[in-house]
Scaffold this motif. Structure first.
Motif, PDB file in Angstrom:
ATOM      1  N   VAL A 165       8.584  10.812  -0.775  1.00 24.01           N
ATOM      2  CA  VAL A 165       8.224  12.234  -0.862  1.00 24.01           C
ATOM      3  C   VAL A 165       8.217  12.736  -2.288  1.00 24.01           C
ATOM      4  O   VAL A 165       7.177  13.013  -2.863  1.00 24.01           O
ATOM      5  CB  VAL A 165       9.183  13.108  -0.021  1.00 24.01           C
ATOM      6  N   ALA A 166       9.403  12.787  -2.886  1.00 24.02           N
ATOM      7  CA  ALA A 166       9.554  13.420  -4.200  1.00 24.02           C
ATOM      8  C   ALA A 166       8.699  12.750  -5.270  1.00 24.02           C
ATOM      9  O   ALA A 166       7.976  13.389  -6.025  1.00 24.02           O
ATOM     10  CB  ALA A 166      11.015  13.420  -4.627  1.00 24.02           C
ATOM     11  N   LYS A 167       8.746  11.413  -5.291  1.00 24.15           N
ATOM     12  CA  LYS A 167       8.034  10.692  -6.353  1.00 24.15           C
ATOM     13  C   LYS A 167       6.526  10.753  -6.167  1.00 24.15           C
ATOM     14  O   LYS A 167       5.785  10.992  -7.117  1.00 24.15           O
ATOM     15  CB  LYS A 167       8.486   9.228  -6.366  1.00 24.15           C
ATOM     16  N   VAL A 207      12.958   0.713   3.335  1.00 30.08           N
ATOM     17  CA  VAL A 207      13.959   1.783   3.267  1.00 30.08           C
ATOM     18  C   VAL A 207      14.125   2.262   1.828  1.00 30.08           C
ATOM     19  O   VAL A 207      14.299   3.460   1.576  1.00 30.08           O
ATOM     20  CB  VAL A 207      15.309   1.324   3.851  1.00 30.08           C
ATOM     21  N   GLU A 208      14.053   1.344   0.874  1.00 29.58           N
ATOM     22  CA  GLU A 208      14.113   1.710  -0.547  1.00 29.58           C
ATOM     23  C   GLU A 208      12.997   2.695  -0.885  1.00 29.58           C
ATOM     24  O   GLU A 208      13.227   3.723  -1.538  1.00 29.58           O
ATOM     25  CB  GLU A 208      13.984   0.459  -1.419  1.00 29.58           C
ATOM     26  N   TRP A 209      11.787   2.371  -0.442  1.00 29.89           N
ATOM     27  CA  TRP A 209      10.656   3.272  -0.684  1.00 29.89           C
ATOM     28  C   TRP A 209      10.841   4.602   0.060  1.00 29.89           C
ATOM     29  O   TRP A 209      10.651   5.672  -0.514  1.00 29.89           O
ATOM     30  CB  TRP A 209       9.362   2.607  -0.232  1.00 29.89           C
ATOM     31  N   TRP A 210      11.217   4.526   1.315  1.00 33.63           N
ATOM     32  CA  TRP A 210      11.356   5.731   2.144  1.00 33.63           C
ATOM     33  C   TRP A 210      12.416   6.673   1.588  1.00 33.63           C
ATOM     34  O   TRP A 210      12.210   7.895   1.547  1.00 33.63           O
ATOM     35  CB  TRP A 210      11.709   5.324   3.566  1.00 33.63           C
ATOM     36  N   PHE A 224       0.817  -1.216   0.000  1.00 34.74           N
ATOM     37  CA  PHE A 224       0.000   0.000   0.000  1.00 34.74           C
ATOM     38  C   PHE A 224       0.854   1.269   0.000  1.00 34.74           C
ATOM     39  O   PHE A 224       0.465   2.273  -0.614  1.00 34.74           O
ATOM     40  CB  PHE A 224      -0.960  -0.010   1.193  1.00 34.74           C
ATOM     41  N   ILE A 225       2.014   1.230   0.654  1.00 35.54           N
ATOM     42  CA  ILE A 225       2.868   2.423   0.600  1.00 35.54           C
ATOM     43  C   ILE A 225       3.515   2.548  -0.780  1.00 35.54           C
ATOM     44  O   ILE A 225       3.718   3.660  -1.279  1.00 35.54           O
ATOM     45  CB  ILE A 225       3.940   2.432   1.715  1.00 35.54           C
ATOM     46  N   TYR A 226       3.818   1.416  -1.411  1.00 33.85           N
ATOM     47  CA  TYR A 226       4.339   1.462  -2.778  1.00 33.85           C
ATOM     48  C   TYR A 226       3.264   1.923  -3.752  1.00 33.85           C
ATOM     49  O   TYR A 226       3.555   2.553  -4.768  1.00 33.85           O
ATOM     50  CB  TYR A 226       4.895   0.091  -3.187  1.00 33.85           C
ATOM     51  N   LEU A 227       2.019   1.602  -3.449  1.00 29.77           N
ATOM     52  CA  LEU A 227       0.913   1.987  -4.316  1.00 29.77           C
ATOM     53  C   LEU A 227       0.749   3.503  -4.390  1.00 29.77           C
ATOM     54  O   LEU A 227       0.235   4.031  -5.377  1.00 29.77           O
ATOM     55  CB  LEU A 227      -0.383   1.349  -3.802  1.00 29.77           C
ATOM     56  N   ARG A 228       1.221   4.205  -3.372  1.00 26.07           N
ATOM     57  CA  ARG A 228       1.099   5.670  -3.331  1.00 26.07           C
ATOM     58  C   ARG A 228       1.711   6.339  -4.569  1.00 26.07           C
ATOM     59  O   ARG A 228       1.222   7.347  -5.052  1.00 26.07           O
ATOM     60  CB  ARG A 228       1.778   6.221  -2.081  1.00 26.07           C
ATOM     61  N   LYS A 249       7.829   1.154 -14.998  1.00 27.82           N
ATOM     62  CA  LYS A 249       7.109  -0.116 -15.092  1.00 27.82           C
ATOM     63  C   LYS A 249       7.687  -1.138 -14.120  1.00 27.82           C
ATOM     64  O   LYS A 249       6.948  -1.951 -13.564  1.00 27.82           O
ATOM     65  CB  LYS A 249       7.178  -0.650 -16.526  1.00 27.82           C
ATOM     66  N   ALA A 250       9.002  -1.085 -13.917  1.00 32.26           N
ATOM     67  CA  ALA A 250       9.640  -1.997 -12.966  1.00 32.26           C
ATOM     68  C   ALA A 250       9.095  -1.767 -11.562  1.00 32.26           C
ATOM     69  O   ALA A 250       8.818  -2.719 -10.825  1.00 32.26           O
ATOM     70  CB  ALA A 250      11.154  -1.793 -12.990  1.00 32.26           C
ATOM     71  N   PHE A 251       8.949  -0.511 -11.187  1.00 36.15           N
ATOM     72  CA  PHE A 251       8.385  -0.157  -9.883  1.00 36.15           C
ATOM     73  C   PHE A 251       6.976  -0.715  -9.747  1.00 36.15           C
ATOM     74  O   PHE A 251       6.605  -1.263  -8.706  1.00 36.15           O
ATOM     75  CB  PHE A 251       8.377   1.366  -9.720  1.00 36.15           C
ATOM     76  N   ARG A 252       6.193  -0.589 -10.813  1.00 32.54           N
ATOM     77  CA  ARG A 252       4.813  -1.071 -10.776  1.00 32.54           C
ATOM     78  C   ARG A 252       4.743  -2.596 -10.683  1.00 32.54           C
ATOM     79  O   ARG A 252       3.902  -3.149  -9.967  1.00 32.54           O
ATOM     80  CB  ARG A 252       4.050  -0.570 -12.002  1.00 32.54           C
ATOM     81  N   ILE A 253       5.636  -3.267 -11.397  1.00 32.61           N
ATOM     82  CA  ILE A 253       5.688  -4.729 -11.318  1.00 32.61           C
ATOM     83  C   ILE A 253       6.033  -5.163  -9.906  1.00 32.61           C
ATOM     84  O   ILE A 253       5.437  -6.102  -9.359  1.00 32.61           O
ATOM     85  CB  ILE A 253       6.723  -5.297 -12.320  1.00 32.61           C
ATOM     86  N   PHE A 254       6.979  -4.472  -9.295  1.00 30.56           N
ATOM     87  CA  PHE A 254       7.379  -4.840  -7.931  1.00 30.56           C
ATOM     88  C   PHE A 254       6.248  -4.560  -6.946  1.00 30.56           C
ATOM     89  O   PHE A 254       6.057  -5.322  -5.990  1.00 30.56           O
ATOM     90  CB  PHE A 254       8.636  -4.085  -7.507  1.00 30.56           C
ATOM     91  N   THR A 255       5.491  -3.515  -7.185  1.00 29.86           N
ATOM     92  CA  THR A 255       4.339  -3.220  -6.332  1.00 29.86           C
ATOM     93  C   THR A 255       3.307  -4.340  -6.419  1.00 29.86           C
ATOM     94  O   THR A 255       2.754  -4.777  -5.398  1.00 29.86           O
ATOM     95  CB  THR A 255       3.687  -1.884  -6.742  1.00 29.86           C
ATOM     96  N   ILE A 256       3.047  -4.817  -7.634  1.00 32.66           N
ATOM     97  CA  ILE A 256       2.116  -5.936  -7.825  1.00 32.66           C
ATOM     98  C   ILE A 256       2.649  -7.181  -7.120  1.00 32.66           C
ATOM     99  O   ILE A 256       1.890  -7.940  -6.505  1.00 32.66           O
ATOM    100  CB  ILE A 256       1.896  -6.206  -9.325  1.00 32.66           C
TER     101      ILE A 256
END
Length: 213
Positions: free
Chosen positions: A208-210, A200-203, A21-25, A32-39
């Motif tokens: 914030v920026a993204k 930590v990768e997400w944080w 859910f925090i990655y979904l933000r 696309k890589a970020f989205r795949i990892f979120t899934i």
């Protein structure tokens, strides 16, 4: 000691639900890589919830059948993730060939569904480890994303492969209970470390920026 492990285990379950859910933000504003990892994280969350339901609600004697969906789904999502960041077409070939081999394995060994598939788990883990090493090598010549996440994959998948490389080790009744419990505890702690690195990768890079861009 065991009480601390129970707490860590419980944390990993809640973390598995919290992380996607925090990655979904920042799902729509990243690669696309970020989205795949979120899934992938959502998939892991579903697996964790299913495992809890199987043991705590349905009170099944074993939820080991879920492990097959876990390692195959994990292999698929992470293979696609590494394809997106490595851009190597051979990853698709390896993925299709591996899934074909696993399908044949389950067709000719149907009772495998009721036990831990040590060959399939180890095989898929080693392939992901190779991808993670290739990505780490890529970091020597250029700036990369997902550095901490990739390190987490290496730490957890390599150690997990070593722990379970002896086969149905944690399910072998001939192995002393203390040894079995130690291996299970070690795997829990390492998975928790993996989750921390994902957080930590997400944080560090996306909190914030993204998400506000």
């Amino acid at each position: 000691m065991q009480s601390y492990i129970k707490i860590i285990t419980l944390i990993t379950v809640y973390f598995s639900i919290f992380l996607p859910f925090i990655y979904l933000r920042s799902f729509t504003v990243n690669s696309k890589a970020f989205r795949i990892f979120t899934i992938y994280l959502f998939f892991i969350g579903i697996i964790q919830i299913s495992s809890q339901i199987a043991t705590k609600v349905l009170e099944l004697e074993s939820n080991i059948f879920i492990s097959h969906y876990y390692f195959i789904g994990q292999f698929i999502f992470l293979s696609i993730f590494y394809y997106k960041i490595l851009k190597h077409k051979f990853i698709w070939f390896v993925l299709i060939l591996s899934l074909l081999c696993l399908t044949i394995q389950y067709i000719f060994t149907p009772n495998l569904y009721n036990v831990y598939n040590q060959v399939g788990m180890l095989f898929s883990h080693l392939i992901i480890i190779i991808y993670a090493l290739l990505y780490l090598y890529k970091a020597l010549s250029e700036k990369i994303e997902f550095t901490l996440l990739n390190i987490g994959v290496l730490i957890y998948f390599l150690s997990s492969s070593l722990i379970f490389s002896s086969g149905n080790l944690v399910f072998n009744v001939e192995i002393p209970l203390e040894t079995t419990q130690l291996l299970i505890n070690l795997n829990v702690v390492l998975y928790f470390v993996f989750q921390i690195l994902i957080f930590v990768e997400w944080w560090k890079n996306y909190s914030v920026a993204k998400s506000n861009s």
